[in-house]
Design an enzyme around this catalytic site. Structure first.
Site, PDB file in Angstrom:
ATOM      1  N   LYS A   1       0.809  -1.227   0.000  1.00 39.17           N
ATOM      2  CA  LYS A   1       0.000   0.000   0.000  1.00 39.17           C
ATOM      3  C   LYS A   1       0.838   1.272   0.000  1.00 39.17           C
ATOM      4  O   LYS A   1       0.348   2.334  -0.352  1.00 39.17           O
ATOM      5  CB  LYS A   1      -0.980   0.005   1.165  1.00 39.17           C
ATOM      6  CG  LYS A   1      -2.143  -0.952   0.924  1.00 39.17           C
ATOM      7  CD  LYS A   1      -3.447  -0.370   1.361  1.00 39.17           C
ATOM      8  CE  LYS A   1      -4.636  -1.220   0.972  1.00 39.17           C
ATOM      9  NZ  LYS A   1      -4.517  -2.650   1.375  1.00 39.17           N
TER      10      LYS A   1
ATOM     11  N   SER B   1       1.119  -9.883  -0.467  1.00 40.50           N
ATOM     12  CA  SER B   1       0.811  -8.452  -0.433  1.00 40.50           C
ATOM     13  C   SER B   1       1.170  -7.756   0.874  1.00 40.50           C
ATOM     14  O   SER B   1       1.321  -6.536   0.892  1.00 40.50           O
ATOM     15  CB  SER B   1      -0.669  -8.243  -0.742  1.00 40.50           C
ATOM     16  OG  SER B   1      -1.468  -9.076   0.088  1.00 40.50           O
TER      17      SER B   1
END
Ligand SMILES: *Cc1c(COP(=O)(O)O)cnc(C)c1O
Length: 318
Positions: free
Chosen positions: A51, A301
């Protein structure tokens, strides 16, 4: 609209703010998948998740603002706080009274203000909107924003660089900023590469929305893949259409399958990842994802998981 040029510009813009993460092969998952499997280790990204790419790109593009704000206490909030500090911008992360102390401390440790307001996430979000309206802050959302999507897309460029013969990329899917960005970048350069989105079976808002043909709300339930929870926004502007148009296939996993992914990555590959990041491995183990027609890349991720929780899952107790 977001374009491949936006992703390339983002890569240039955030080059000094992010790490190029390693992409390593997994012998054990390759055996199970019937072909070469690669792990894109984005859990080793600064702040522990991809992110930072989107948050850094969005924050770096801002003109004259008083600061940045958001209401996320998860990986996006962390990423935005970190990016703001790198850019010398004040950051206010709005949180509700329900948010635990350790999360507040983590936000403060990144140099941001954790503003505790209201009794729910909605009320915290209202304060972020007020900061935007009344105090000149930029509100950076976690996925449905062109600069955020372009930033996440830089991960796709890196994968093509590292694994030029990739045939399939498996992408953890929630609001769809990661999948939209990666798919845009990858298909722009190599239209033949397949993009598979993976979510949990329960409470997957993008899957339900794609089935309905428009954004729908789903009931939020607890899941091991906590970073994949939450809605896509009933007024979704970008990620719904991009996922609909660019994703080749969606795979849904049970909680047990997600736990098996976490456990396998820890015991066989030595990688500590959170539930959302383990869905690719979980899908292979469940027989829902194969690598027979060429190299398969799994995006790990993020790695932000409570160590006690992780240990319990690896021991098979959760
Ligand atoms: C946010 C997040 C996702 C999902 O990304 P979207 O852009 O919302 O689809 C997956 N894994 C981790 C670790 C995340 O933090």
């Amino acid at each position: 609209m977001v374009t491949l040029q936006d992703v390339s510009a983002a890569a240039e813009r955030i080059g000094d703010m992010i790490r190029v993460t390693p992409c390593r092969s997994s012998a054990s998952l390759s055996r199970l998948a019937g072909g070469q499997v690669w792990l894109k280790c984005e859990h080793l990204q600064e702040t522990g998740a991809f992110k930072l790419r989107g948050a850094a790109n969005a924050a770096a593009r801002l003109g004259d603002v008083a600061g940045v704000t958001t209401a996320s206490t998860g990986n996006h909030g962390r990423a935005l706080a970190h990016a703001a500090r790198q850019l010398g911008l004040p950051a206010v992360i709005c949180v509700s009274r329900l948010v635990p102390r350790n999360k507040l401390d983590a936000i403060k440790a990144l140099g941001a203000e954790a503003r505790v307001i209201g009794a729910s996430q909605d009320e915290a979000f209202e304060e972020a909107r007020r900061l935007k309206r009344d105090e000149g802050f930029a509100l950076i959302p976690p996925f449905d924003h062109p600069d955020v999507i372009a930033g996440q897309g830089t991960l796709g460029l890196e994968i093509i660089d590292q694994i030029p013969d990739a045939a399939t990329i498996a992408v953890p899917l929630s609001g769809g900023g990661l999948l939209a960005g990666v798919a845009l970048a990858v298909k722009g350069l190599r239209p033949d590469i397949r993009i598979v989105g993976i979510s949990m079976e329960r409470g997957a808002a993008m899957a339900a929305s794609l089935t309905a043909g428009h954004p729908v709300a789903v009931e939020e339930v607890e899941t091991l893949a906590d970073s994949l929870g939450g809605g896509i926004g009933l007024n979704n502007r970008l990620t719904f259409a991009m996922c609909r148009d660019l994703m080749d296939r969606i795979v849904l996993l049970t909680e047990a399958e997600i736990a098996a992914g976490i456990r396998h990555l820890a015991l066989e590959d030595g990688e500590t990842v959170e539930g959302a990041a383990a869905v690719g491995a979980g899908a292979i183990i469940a027989g829902k994802l194969r690598a027979e027609d060429g190299p398969l890349v799994l995006i790990l991720s993020g790695g932000n998981i409570d160590p006690d929780r992780h240990a319990a899952i690896v021991r098979g107790e959760a």
